[in-house]
Design an enzyme around this catalytic site. Structure first.
Site, PDB file in Angstrom:
ATOM      1  CG  ASP A  50      -1.942   0.892   1.014  1.00 31.37           C
ATOM      2  OD1 ASP A  50      -1.806   2.087   1.039  1.00 31.37           O
ATOM      3  OD2 ASP A  50      -3.309   0.640   1.066  1.00 31.37           O
ATOM      4  CB  SER A 100      -6.433   2.738   0.693  1.00 29.41           C
ATOM      5  OG  SER A 100      -4.926   3.337   0.612  1.00 29.41           O
ATOM      6  CD  GLU A 279      -3.416  -3.104   3.059  1.00 25.41           C
ATOM      7  OE1 GLU A 279      -3.448  -1.827   3.010  1.00 25.41           O
ATOM      8  OE2 GLU A 279      -3.934  -3.558   4.126  1.00 25.41           O
ATOM      9  CG  ASP A 284      -0.609   4.675   2.477  1.00 28.49           C
ATOM     10  OD1 ASP A 284      -0.305   5.458   1.630  1.00 28.49           O
ATOM     11  OD2 ASP A 284      -1.577   4.914   3.345  1.00 28.49           O
ATOM     12  CG  ASP A 326      -3.205   1.342  -2.530  1.00 30.67           C
ATOM     13  OD1 ASP A 326      -1.713   1.534  -2.592  1.00 30.67           O
ATOM     14  OD2 ASP A 326      -3.949   1.259  -1.528  1.00 30.67           O
ATOM     15  CG  HIS A 327      -2.364   5.106  -3.299  1.00 29.82           C
ATOM     16  ND1 HIS A 327      -1.361   5.476  -2.530  1.00 29.82           N
ATOM     17  CD2 HIS A 327      -3.370   4.488  -2.597  1.00 29.82           C
ATOM     18  CE1 HIS A 327      -1.699   5.212  -1.205  1.00 29.82           C
ATOM     19  NE2 HIS A 327      -2.958   4.424  -1.179  1.00 29.82           N
ATOM     20  CG  HIS A 432      -2.629   8.544  -1.069  1.00 34.25           C
ATOM     21  ND1 HIS A 432      -3.696   7.989  -1.005  1.00 34.25           N
ATOM     22  CD2 HIS A 432      -2.062   8.153   0.099  1.00 34.25           C
ATOM     23  CE1 HIS A 432      -4.016   7.344   0.122  1.00 34.25           C
ATOM     24  NE2 HIS A 432      -2.768   7.447   0.549  1.00 34.25           N
TER      25      HIS A 432
END
Length: 472
Positions: A50, A100, A279, A284, A326-327, A432
């Site tokens: 993540d 997310s 995950e 993140d 995811d980013h 993000h």
């Protein structure tokens, strides 16, 4: 496109011609492509780091090669040319920069949703998540994470919710649906003492014959014949580097790789196969804090889980492994300079996260004590001016509200700026970013991966790879 006609139209019209022409749409030649021609994926494992910017993947591998003497499993798979590789556009329905929840929901539902919701369409329609589709098709399904098991990424594969923040309700949904393996943090969403409604979710799961694990030792005694709920820690699991440097945390908390192995072992004998989402959620969180040690070591923890999945898939021959993020987040990178190499190598001296270190500083800490404390734990010596600047935060002269998970208002940003002078790692932000993300595949279906795909395409790609019709 009518999703119900996805198989008739050909799965890879946007993703490739999955069942019609397995050799069409290669990202590059794959050495083991012949093994997977016309073969379906009985099992699917999706690994998500993540908030992993490309710089995070890069720095973790450089650190691993220079300091640990080995290439990361993800990059080694690229070097060995055994996995396909591409980029994926992760925009949400409300922004080119996703959160997310929307990112995971794009994979979960096959539609882009607004940031903050989980599998709820822009028109307010409740969308059926992909793990429920696989459950209806007879497969076992599970999720493993280092953040609360009720957090956005696992929830995007499993439930529909108007708000990602309603984690207590997500816990109840997990029970109602009956997932087979759930492991992560988040005790406060299961314990009657900390839930606002005072429901005892542990008792509720036990009544439905779940094995409950609350520690690493509990997992060692787990019964694979029953569904598993593993909840470790009040919120998230510790950062990998903090656990590594604490005997107590090492004994109490499982690693992501250990949880991944247990999840696979618990579901691998099921006759109809399984699907598993793994995950590394605190990659993140570390990026939000501009915490380089937290970031690199949690990315390496993720890479250990990649090895577990790939080793199983290689031996099994019927498992599709998907590795992605995811980013992006904070887009860290090593900055050019005369001392870039030795500065970056100095990160090996860090023995804890910035979060752990900054939490130990008090308002009455002296300048000298702070300089000595940082040197003994991170290996570099800050100036008196830098020490005084940090101490001013603890005296209430400044506030640092940056970093999404910075609940104690620690001076993450200022400390990262100081560290940059000593480790040559820079950050563009604490949030993000709209990166096109890495996505790699190994196993049945990998030969159909296109070099570029839209996030929603992955939903239909997985269904096609497993030959599960989208009829639910």
């Amino acid at each position: 496109m009518d999703r119900r006609k996805f198989f008739k139209a050909g799965t890879l019209a946007g993703v490739g011609a999955a069942l019609l022409n397995p050799l069409q749409g290669f990202a590059h030649p794959i050495e083991n492509e012949i093994n997977y021609k016309n073969k379906k994926a009985k099992n699917i494992i999706v690994l998500v780091s993540d908030g992993m910017s490309s710089g995070t993947l890069n720095m973790a591998n450089i650190y691993s090669e220079r300091i640990l003497g080995r290439t990361t499993n993800w990059i080694q798979a690229y070097k060995d040319n055994i996995i396909s590789r591409g980029l994926m556009d992760m925009a949400s329905a409300s922004s080119i920069v996703t959160d997310s929840a929307a990112a995971s929901s794009s994979w979960g539902s096959g539609e882009r949703v607004k940031n903050g919701v989980i599998n709820i369409s822009v028109n307010g329609e409740q969308l059926l998540p992909i793990w429920q589709k696989f459950k209806k098709a007879g497969k076992k399904a599970g999720c493993v994470t280092t953040v609360p098991i009720t957090h956005a990424t696992p929830a995007g594969f499993t439930v529909s919710m108007k708000s990602r923040n309603d984690q207590s309700a997500i816990a109840e949904e997990y029970l109602n649906i009956g997932y087979d393996v759930l492991m992560g943090g988040g005790n406060k969403y299961f314990d009657a003492e900390t839930r606002k409604d005072k429901k005892d979710m542990y008792a509720a799961f036990s009544q439905k014959d779940y094995n409950i694990a609350k520690s690493k030792s509990d997992l060692k005694k787990i019964d694979y014949s029953k569904p598993i709920l593993g909840v470790f820690g009040e919120d998230s699991l510790p950062y990998a580097i903090d656990r590594k440097n604490s005997k107590e945390l090492t004994n109490e908390y499982p690693t992501l790789a250990e949880m991944t192995q247990i999840a696979i072992d618990a579901m691998k004998s099921h006759k109809n196969g399984f699907v598993l989402q793994v995950e590394s959620g605190k990659v993140d969180w570390a990026a939000h804090a501009n915490d380089v040690a937290g970031l690199i070591h949690d990315q390496l923890q993720f890479d250990d889980a990649v090895k577990v999945a790939l080793d199983f898939a290689k031996a099994d021959g019927n498992t599709l492994v998907i590795i992605t993020t995811d980013h992006g987040n904070a887009n860290p990178g090593i900055i050019y300079g005369k001392y870039a190499d030795e500065h970056f190598d100095s990160i090996q001296k860090y023995n804890q996260t910035n979060e752990s270190l900054l939490n130990k500083i008090k308002s009455d800490t002296t300048e000298k004590d702070l300089i000595d404390f940082i040197h003994s734990n991170l290996g570099f010596t800050v100036t008196k001016e830098q020490a005084d600047h940090l101490l001013d935060y603890y005296k209430g002269l400044y506030k640092d509200d940056d970093g999404l998970y910075n609940y104690k208002k620690l001076p993450f940003k200022s400390f990262a700026e100081i560290q940059k002078e000593y480790n040559s790692v820079g950050w563009i932000s604490m949030d993000h970013s709209a990166d096109y993300v890495e996505i790699a595949m190994f196993g049945p279906g990998q030969q159909n991966q296109k070099p570029f795909m839209k996030n929603t395409d992955l939903h239909y790609f997985m269904l096609a790879a497993a030959e599960v019709e989208n009829k639910f």
